[in-house]
Design a protein around this motif. Structure first.
Motif, mmCIF file in Angstrom:
data_model
loop_
_atom_site.group_PDB
_atom_site.id
_atom_site.type_symbol
_atom_site.label_atom_id
_atom_site.label_comp_id
_atom_site.label_asym_id
_atom_site.label_seq_id
_atom_site.Cartn_x
_atom_site.Cartn_y
_atom_site.Cartn_z
ATOM 1 N N THR A 108 42.210 44.969 -54.400
ATOM 2 C CA THR A 108 41.287 44.585 -53.335
ATOM 3 C C THR A 108 41.233 43.066 -53.304
ATOM 4 O OG1 THR A 108 39.978 46.585 -53.615
ATOM 5 C CG2 THR A 108 38.903 44.750 -52.498
ATOM 6 N N PHE A 109 41.366 42.479 -52.104
ATOM 7 C CA PHE A 109 41.421 41.028 -51.972
ATOM 8 C C PHE A 109 40.934 40.616 -50.582
ATOM 9 C CE2 PHE A 109 45.392 42.841 -50.642
ATOM 10 C CZ PHE A 109 45.684 42.183 -49.455
ATOM 11 N N LEU A 110 40.629 39.340 -50.462
ATOM 12 C CA LEU A 110 40.252 38.731 -49.190
ATOM 13 C C LEU A 110 41.503 38.118 -48.583
ATOM 14 C CD1 LEU A 110 38.208 37.575 -47.107
ATOM 15 C CD2 LEU A 110 37.855 35.664 -48.684
ATOM 16 N N LEU A 111 41.794 38.449 -47.334
ATOM 17 C CA LEU A 111 42.921 37.847 -46.627
ATOM 18 C C LEU A 111 42.374 36.631 -45.881
ATOM 19 C CD1 LEU A 111 45.956 38.198 -45.984
ATOM 20 C CD2 LEU A 111 45.271 39.389 -43.910
ATOM 21 N N ALA A 112 42.647 35.438 -46.418
ATOM 22 C CA ALA A 112 42.095 34.210 -45.832
ATOM 23 C C ALA A 112 42.833 33.009 -46.397
ATOM 24 C CB ALA A 112 40.602 34.092 -46.144
ATOM 25 N N SER A 113 42.659 31.857 -45.755
ATOM 26 C CA SER A 113 43.270 30.636 -46.255
ATOM 27 C C SER A 113 42.462 30.099 -47.424
ATOM 28 C CB SER A 113 43.359 29.590 -45.148
ATOM 29 O OG SER A 113 42.075 29.112 -44.844
ATOM 30 N N ARG A 114 43.026 29.117 -48.124
ATOM 31 C CA ARG A 114 42.342 28.594 -49.306
ATOM 32 C C ARG A 114 41.028 27.902 -48.956
ATOM 33 N NH1 ARG A 114 42.871 23.190 -50.629
ATOM 34 N NH2 ARG A 114 44.236 22.045 -49.263
ATOM 35 N N GLU A 115 40.884 27.442 -47.712
ATOM 36 C CA GLU A 115 39.628 26.818 -47.319
ATOM 37 C C GLU A 115 38.476 27.815 -47.340
ATOM 38 O OE1 GLU A 115 42.458 25.988 -45.710
ATOM 39 O OE2 GLU A 115 42.488 23.912 -46.372
ATOM 40 N N TYR A 116 38.806 29.086 -47.254
ATOM 41 C CA TYR A 116 37.766 30.106 -47.258
ATOM 42 C C TYR A 116 37.799 30.931 -48.526
ATOM 43 C CZ TYR A 116 34.127 32.647 -44.928
ATOM 44 O OH TYR A 116 32.905 33.153 -44.593
ATOM 45 N N SER A 118 37.194 32.523 -52.112
ATOM 46 C CA SER A 118 35.945 32.898 -52.742
ATOM 47 C C SER A 118 36.132 32.972 -54.252
ATOM 48 C CB SER A 118 35.506 34.263 -52.210
ATOM 49 O OG SER A 118 34.445 34.781 -52.968
ATOM 50 N N ASP A 119 35.091 32.637 -54.995
ATOM 51 C CA ASP A 119 35.138 32.778 -56.447
ATOM 52 C C ASP A 119 34.895 34.219 -56.863
ATOM 53 O OD1 ASP A 119 35.564 30.062 -56.734
ATOM 54 O OD2 ASP A 119 33.434 29.608 -56.965
ATOM 55 N N THR A 120 34.384 35.031 -55.960
ATOM 56 C CA THR A 120 33.998 36.389 -56.306
ATOM 57 C C THR A 120 35.072 37.424 -56.017
ATOM 58 O OG1 THR A 120 32.953 36.688 -54.150
ATOM 59 C CG2 THR A 120 31.547 35.903 -55.936
ATOM 60 N N LYS A 156 50.104 51.175 -49.332
ATOM 61 C CA LYS A 156 49.314 51.926 -48.353
ATOM 62 C C LYS A 156 47.988 51.183 -48.188
ATOM 63 C CE LYS A 156 47.361 56.321 -47.130
ATOM 64 N NZ LYS A 156 48.130 57.376 -46.544
ATOM 65 N N ILE A 157 47.577 50.956 -46.971
ATOM 66 C CA ILE A 157 46.312 50.281 -46.718
ATOM 67 C C ILE A 157 45.201 51.305 -46.788
ATOM 68 C CG2 ILE A 157 44.984 48.904 -45.068
ATOM 69 C CD1 ILE A 157 47.817 48.125 -43.871
ATOM 70 N N LEU A 158 44.308 51.145 -47.768
ATOM 71 C CA LEU A 158 43.214 52.094 -47.939
ATOM 72 C C LEU A 158 42.009 51.717 -47.089
ATOM 73 C CD1 LEU A 158 43.404 52.633 -51.818
ATOM 74 C CD2 LEU A 158 44.479 53.962 -49.987
ATOM 75 N N SER A 159 41.728 50.399 -46.997
ATOM 76 C CA SER A 159 40.602 49.965 -46.155
ATOM 77 C C SER A 159 40.754 48.496 -45.787
ATOM 78 C CB SER A 159 39.268 50.179 -46.878
ATOM 79 O OG SER A 159 39.147 49.293 -47.975
ATOM 80 N N ALA A 160 40.098 48.113 -44.695
ATOM 81 C CA ALA A 160 40.025 46.722 -44.252
ATOM 82 C C ALA A 160 38.659 46.532 -43.622
ATOM 83 C CB ALA A 160 41.138 46.417 -43.240
ATOM 84 N N LYS A 161 37.823 45.730 -44.284
ATOM 85 C CA LYS A 161 36.453 45.496 -43.832
ATOM 86 C C LYS A 161 36.184 43.999 -43.749
ATOM 87 C CE LYS A 161 34.644 49.838 -45.401
ATOM 88 N NZ LYS A 161 34.756 50.506 -44.148
ATOM 89 N N PRO A 162 35.343 43.573 -42.809
ATOM 90 C CA PRO A 162 35.033 42.134 -42.704
ATOM 91 C C PRO A 162 34.396 41.609 -43.994
ATOM 92 C CG PRO A 162 34.245 43.316 -40.779
ATOM 93 C CD PRO A 162 34.676 44.350 -41.770
ATOM 94 N N TYR A 163 34.788 40.397 -44.365
ATOM 95 C CA TYR A 163 34.217 39.731 -45.525
ATOM 96 C C TYR A 163 32.800 39.296 -45.206
ATOM 97 C CZ TYR A 163 33.633 36.232 -49.213
ATOM 98 O OH TYR A 163 33.173 35.493 -50.283
ATOM 99 N N THR A 164 31.874 39.611 -46.096
ATOM 100 C CA THR A 164 30.479 39.252 -45.844
ATOM 101 C C THR A 164 29.977 38.175 -46.793
ATOM 102 O OG1 THR A 164 29.755 41.066 -47.285
ATOM 103 C CG2 THR A 164 29.885 41.509 -44.914
ATOM 104 N N GLY A 165 30.857 37.663 -47.652
ATOM 105 C CA GLY A 165 30.483 36.572 -48.548
ATOM 106 C C GLY A 165 29.711 37.060 -49.688
#
Length: 165
Positions: A108-116, A118-120, A156-165
């Motif tokens: 599980t990971f956040l798909l985003a550039s390094r500017e966004y 997250s440490d979590t 296989k893509i199990l889920s894709a949900k918006p990042y809420t921080g």
């Protein structure tokens, strides 16, 4: 959340504000602080053997590079909304994948550039081979991406949900 298309970077208002605040700090108070450190180190004498001076100058160089990066990024930024919760993989989504269809071997990971980044949560770039292979696909679909050794990997893509921080 960001998505780069040509030279345009799409940002949420929150991400834009965060980067703008960083730029204002680096361009103002941080410049003053580093100038003070350099001046204090100069007072110590011989600059050729002055570790504090050289460290401060190196820090100043890194800081100025970041100022240029942020300036360019913000000049080319388009502020928009977070991605919809529609299960489609795109920048700004938290994605869970299973390797080779094995639902016990997941990531599980956040798909985003390094500017966004997250440490979590681990962050992968949309321009990475995995990001390119997943972008635009839906939860439940299979995807392929190229490994560094040139072989193809299937997930296989199990889920894709918006990042809420």
């Amino acid at each position: 959340m960001t998505q780069t298309s040509d030279n345009v970077t799409w940002l949420t208002q929150e991400a834009y504000n965060k980067l703008k605040d960083e730029l204002e700090y680096l361009s103002g108070p941080a410049r003053t602080e580093i100038a003070t450190k350099i001046a204090a180190a100069r007072e110590e004498g011989d600059l050729r053997e002055n570790g504090g001076y050289h460290a401060a100058k190196e820090e100043q160089g890194k800081q100025e590079l970041r100022v240029r990066q942020l300036t360019q990024l913000l000049q080319n930024a388009k502020v928009g909304e977070a991605p919809a919760d529609d299960g489609i993989v795109e920048p700004g989504m938290v994605v869970t994948i299973a390797f080779d269809g094995d639902e016990d071997d997941t990531l599980t990971f956040l798909l985003a550039s390094r500017e966004y980044a997250s440490d979590t949560i681990e962050t992968y770039s949309p321009q990475s081979p995995l990001g390119v292979g997943l972008n635009g696909k839906k939860a439940g679909e299979d995807a392929e991406y190229e490994l560094p050794n040139g072989k193809m990997a299937k997930v296989k893509i199990l889920s894709a949900k918006p990042y809420t921080g």
